[in-house]
Design a protein around this motif. Sequence first.
Motif, PDB file in Angstrom:
ATOM      1  N   TYR A  52     -26.737 -49.218  49.873  1.00 52.22           N
ATOM      2  CA  TYR A  52     -28.005 -48.997  49.196  1.00 52.22           C
ATOM      3  C   TYR A  52     -28.387 -47.522  49.331  1.00 52.22           C
ATOM      4  CZ  TYR A  52     -28.745 -53.922  48.726  1.00 52.22           C
ATOM      5  OH  TYR A  52     -28.462 -55.355  48.177  1.00 52.22           O
ATOM      6  N   PRO A  53     -28.615 -46.732  50.375  1.00 54.51           N
ATOM      7  CA  PRO A  53     -28.778 -45.660  50.311  1.00 54.51           C
ATOM      8  C   PRO A  53     -28.057 -44.389  49.344  1.00 54.51           C
ATOM      9  CG  PRO A  53     -28.871 -46.405  52.530  1.00 54.51           C
ATOM     10  CD  PRO A  53     -28.410 -47.343  51.736  1.00 54.51           C
ATOM     11  N   ASP A  54     -26.679 -44.926  49.362  1.00 55.28           N
ATOM     12  CA  ASP A  54     -25.869 -44.124  48.624  1.00 55.28           C
ATOM     13  C   ASP A  54     -26.443 -44.141  47.015  1.00 55.28           C
ATOM     14  OD1 ASP A  54     -24.174 -43.289  50.404  1.00 55.28           O
ATOM     15  OD2 ASP A  54     -22.936 -45.124  50.381  1.00 55.28           O
ATOM     16  N   LEU A  55     -26.701 -45.421  46.828  1.00 54.43           N
ATOM     17  CA  LEU A  55     -26.994 -45.412  45.016  1.00 54.43           C
ATOM     18  C   LEU A  55     -28.347 -44.428  44.811  1.00 54.43           C
ATOM     19  CD1 LEU A  55     -27.346 -49.373  44.850  1.00 54.43           C
ATOM     20  CD2 LEU A  55     -25.502 -47.976  44.300  1.00 54.43           C
ATOM     21  N   LYS A  56     -29.066 -44.201  45.622  1.00 52.26           N
ATOM     22  CA  LYS A  56     -30.125 -43.254  45.404  1.00 52.26           C
ATOM     23  C   LYS A  56     -29.912 -41.883  45.275  1.00 52.26           C
ATOM     24  CE  LYS A  56     -33.522 -46.576  47.617  1.00 52.26           C
ATOM     25  NZ  LYS A  56     -33.714 -47.328  46.700  1.00 52.26           N
ATOM     26  N   LYS A  57     -28.745 -41.382  45.850  1.00 51.38           N
ATOM     27  CA  LYS A  57     -28.121 -39.948  45.858  1.00 51.38           C
ATOM     28  C   LYS A  57     -27.975 -39.485  44.371  1.00 51.38           C
ATOM     29  CE  LYS A  57     -26.431 -40.389  50.442  1.00 51.38           C
ATOM     30  NZ  LYS A  57     -25.096 -40.461  51.273  1.00 51.38           N
ATOM     31  N   ALA A  58     -28.143 -38.083  44.229  1.00 54.85           N
ATOM     32  CA  ALA A  58     -27.976 -37.422  42.898  1.00 54.85           C
ATOM     33  C   ALA A  58     -26.602 -37.425  42.501  1.00 54.85           C
ATOM     34  CB  ALA A  58     -28.501 -36.030  43.365  1.00 54.85           C
ATOM     35  N   ASP A  59     -25.734 -37.472  43.493  1.00 56.12           N
ATOM     36  CA  ASP A  59     -24.201 -37.264  43.074  1.00 56.12           C
ATOM     37  C   ASP A  59     -23.812 -38.623  42.650  1.00 56.12           C
ATOM     38  OD1 ASP A  59     -24.266 -38.358  45.899  1.00 56.12           O
ATOM     39  OD2 ASP A  59     -22.631 -37.346  46.474  1.00 56.12           O
ATOM     40  N   PHE A  60     -24.371 -39.932  43.088  1.00 49.89           N
ATOM     41  CA  PHE A  60     -24.067 -41.099  42.490  1.00 49.89           C
ATOM     42  C   PHE A  60     -24.731 -41.190  41.112  1.00 49.89           C
ATOM     43  CE2 PHE A  60     -24.238 -45.572  41.483  1.00 49.89           C
ATOM     44  CZ  PHE A  60     -22.971 -45.881  41.645  1.00 49.89           C
ATOM     45  N   ALA A  61     -25.925 -40.610  40.774  1.00 48.55           N
ATOM     46  CA  ALA A  61     -26.672 -40.627  39.510  1.00 48.55           C
ATOM     47  C   ALA A  61     -25.791 -39.960  38.589  1.00 48.55           C
ATOM     48  CB  ALA A  61     -27.954 -39.989  39.592  1.00 48.55           C
ATOM     49  N   ALA A  62     -24.941 -38.972  39.047  1.00 47.18           N
ATOM     50  CA  ALA A  62     -23.850 -38.221  37.959  1.00 47.18           C
ATOM     51  C   ALA A  62     -22.979 -39.346  37.637  1.00 47.18           C
ATOM     52  CB  ALA A  62     -23.507 -37.230  38.791  1.00 47.18           C
ATOM     53  N   VAL A  63     -22.525 -40.518  38.375  1.00 47.15           N
ATOM     54  CA  VAL A  63     -21.702 -41.314  38.132  1.00 47.15           C
ATOM     55  C   VAL A  63     -22.189 -42.462  37.342  1.00 47.15           C
ATOM     56  CG1 VAL A  63     -19.935 -43.102  39.183  1.00 47.15           C
ATOM     57  CG2 VAL A  63     -20.403 -40.954  40.167  1.00 47.15           C
ATOM     58  N   ASN A  64     -23.428 -42.830  37.708  1.00 49.16           N
ATOM     59  CA  ASN A  64     -24.149 -43.783  36.660  1.00 49.16           C
ATOM     60  C   ASN A  64     -25.609 -43.476  37.074  1.00 49.16           C
ATOM     61  OD1 ASN A  64     -25.357 -46.098  35.722  1.00 49.16           O
ATOM     62  ND2 ASN A  64     -24.214 -47.485  36.912  1.00 49.16           N
ATOM     63  N   PRO A  65     -26.097 -42.946  35.721  1.00 48.98           N
ATOM     64  CA  PRO A  65     -27.929 -42.524  35.803  1.00 48.98           C
ATOM     65  C   PRO A  65     -28.641 -43.757  36.028  1.00 48.98           C
ATOM     66  CG  PRO A  65     -26.651 -42.447  33.741  1.00 48.98           C
ATOM     67  CD  PRO A  65     -25.469 -42.895  34.582  1.00 48.98           C
ATOM     68  N   LEU A  72     -17.351 -46.539  37.740  1.00 49.49           N
ATOM     69  CA  LEU A  72     -15.867 -46.078  37.731  1.00 49.49           C
ATOM     70  C   LEU A  72     -15.867 -44.453  37.311  1.00 49.49           C
ATOM     71  CD1 LEU A  72     -13.091 -47.334  38.381  1.00 49.49           C
ATOM     72  CD2 LEU A  72     -12.820 -47.380  35.469  1.00 49.49           C
ATOM     73  N   ILE A  73     -15.163 -43.820  37.883  1.00 48.45           N
ATOM     74  CA  ILE A  73     -14.910 -42.242  37.330  1.00 48.45           C
ATOM     75  C   ILE A  73     -13.490 -42.376  36.897  1.00 48.45           C
ATOM     76  CG2 ILE A  73     -14.873 -40.157  37.896  1.00 48.45           C
ATOM     77  CD1 ILE A  73     -16.778 -40.373  40.102  1.00 48.45           C
ATOM     78  N   LEU A  74     -13.049 -42.087  35.798  1.00 48.09           N
ATOM     79  CA  LEU A  74     -11.848 -41.848  35.092  1.00 48.09           C
ATOM     80  C   LEU A  74     -11.147 -40.503  35.716  1.00 48.09           C
ATOM     81  CD1 LEU A  74     -12.267 -43.030  31.742  1.00 48.09           C
ATOM     82  CD2 LEU A  74     -11.822 -44.529  33.727  1.00 48.09           C
ATOM     83  N   PRO A  75      -9.849 -40.353  35.672  1.00 46.68           N
ATOM     84  CA  PRO A  75      -9.411 -39.101  36.121  1.00 46.68           C
ATOM     85  C   PRO A  75      -9.664 -37.866  35.558  1.00 46.68           C
ATOM     86  CG  PRO A  75      -7.482 -40.918  36.154  1.00 46.68           C
ATOM     87  CD  PRO A  75      -8.906 -41.387  35.384  1.00 46.68           C
ATOM     88  N   ASP A  76     -10.394 -37.942  34.399  1.00 52.11           N
ATOM     89  CA  ASP A  76     -10.818 -36.560  33.755  1.00 52.11           C
ATOM     90  C   ASP A  76     -12.259 -36.488  34.084  1.00 52.11           C
ATOM     91  OD1 ASP A  76     -12.386 -38.394  32.331  1.00 52.11           O
ATOM     92  OD2 ASP A  76     -11.644 -38.077  30.071  1.00 52.11           O
ATOM     93  N   GLY A  77     -12.838 -37.415  35.099  1.00 48.41           N
ATOM     94  CA  GLY A  77     -14.200 -37.106  35.475  1.00 48.41           C
ATOM     95  C   GLY A  77     -15.171 -38.104  34.560  1.00 48.41           C
ATOM     96  N   ALA A  78     -14.737 -38.617  33.538  1.00 52.84           N
ATOM     97  CA  ALA A  78     -15.569 -39.517  32.786  1.00 52.84           C
ATOM     98  C   ALA A  78     -16.120 -40.686  33.238  1.00 52.84           C
ATOM     99  CB  ALA A  78     -15.143 -39.769  31.546  1.00 52.84           C
ATOM    100  N   PRO A  79     -17.552 -40.985  33.527  1.00 45.82           N
ATOM    101  CA  PRO A  79     -18.014 -42.122  34.136  1.00 45.82           C
ATOM    102  C   PRO A  79     -18.054 -43.391  33.269  1.00 45.82           C
ATOM    103  CG  PRO A  79     -19.705 -40.738  33.362  1.00 45.82           C
ATOM    104  CD  PRO A  79     -18.524 -40.266  32.920  1.00 45.82           C
ATOM    105  N   VAL A  80     -17.792 -44.432  33.756  1.00 44.30           N
ATOM    106  CA  VAL A  80     -17.858 -45.749  33.256  1.00 44.30           C
ATOM    107  C   VAL A  80     -18.622 -46.746  33.989  1.00 44.30           C
ATOM    108  CG1 VAL A  80     -16.141 -47.835  32.077  1.00 44.30           C
ATOM    109  CG2 VAL A  80     -15.430 -45.401  32.189  1.00 44.30           C
ATOM    110  N   PHE A  81     -19.496 -47.456  33.316  1.00 49.48           N
ATOM    111  CA  PHE A  81     -20.443 -48.418  34.426  1.00 49.48           C
ATOM    112  C   PHE A  81     -20.343 -49.346  33.377  1.00 49.48           C
ATOM    113  CE2 PHE A  81     -23.056 -44.741  32.714  1.00 49.48           C
ATOM    114  CZ  PHE A  81     -24.171 -45.416  32.292  1.00 49.48           C
ATOM    115  N   GLU A  82     -21.350 -50.565  34.081  1.00 47.33           N
ATOM    116  CA  GLU A  82     -21.494 -51.964  33.502  1.00 47.33           C
ATOM    117  C   GLU A  82     -20.001 -52.790  33.528  1.00 47.33           C
ATOM    118  OE1 GLU A  82     -24.214 -53.617  32.605  1.00 47.33           O
ATOM    119  OE2 GLU A  82     -25.170 -51.689  33.254  1.00 47.33           O
ATOM    120  N   SER A  83     -20.003 -53.861  34.335  1.00 45.34           N
ATOM    121  CA  SER A  83     -18.923 -54.479  34.568  1.00 45.34           C
ATOM    122  C   SER A  83     -17.905 -54.966  33.561  1.00 45.34           C
ATOM    123  CB  SER A  83     -19.138 -55.919  35.492  1.00 45.34           C
ATOM    124  OG  SER A  83     -19.980 -56.597  34.854  1.00 45.34           O
TER     125      SER A  83
END
Length: 151
Positions: A52-65, A72-83
Amino acid sequence: STLASTPLDKPLEKPIFFDMCHSNNAARVRLWMALKRPGGMGHAIESRMLTYPDLKKADFAAVNPLKKVPALILPDGAPVFESNVILSFLEDKYGDAGPRLTPRTPEGRAAMELLCRVHDLYIASPNTTAPGFSHSQGAMYLSYGWHGPER
């Protein structure tokens, strides 16, 4: 930190899946990886278990706002979210890695999508509006008492 070692400024060797043991939506992706190939998909997709604390970190917000899993982070760095978006991507990308996990016919895919949508909107959603009804995730993961200590 589980995210600090994620180099988002250079291409990754393989996608990174962000999971959490208390997420039924992340469990969908976990299940896909387990069923797709005997032994899982670890050879093609890295998994990281968050807290739960990881979800609040700024670096995770870059993965899923939205600061939720799955992501999911793709190899080119693009984030994908929603199952459902992640699962569609994975089945398209790694369809040859094992048995097809989506129905082959339009009718079968419509039935699959309807079941997922009903689950998301009316069963697991905290937005359910039926009197006396609440979402099921709390019952599955977040209850207190007989199953052990509080989270």
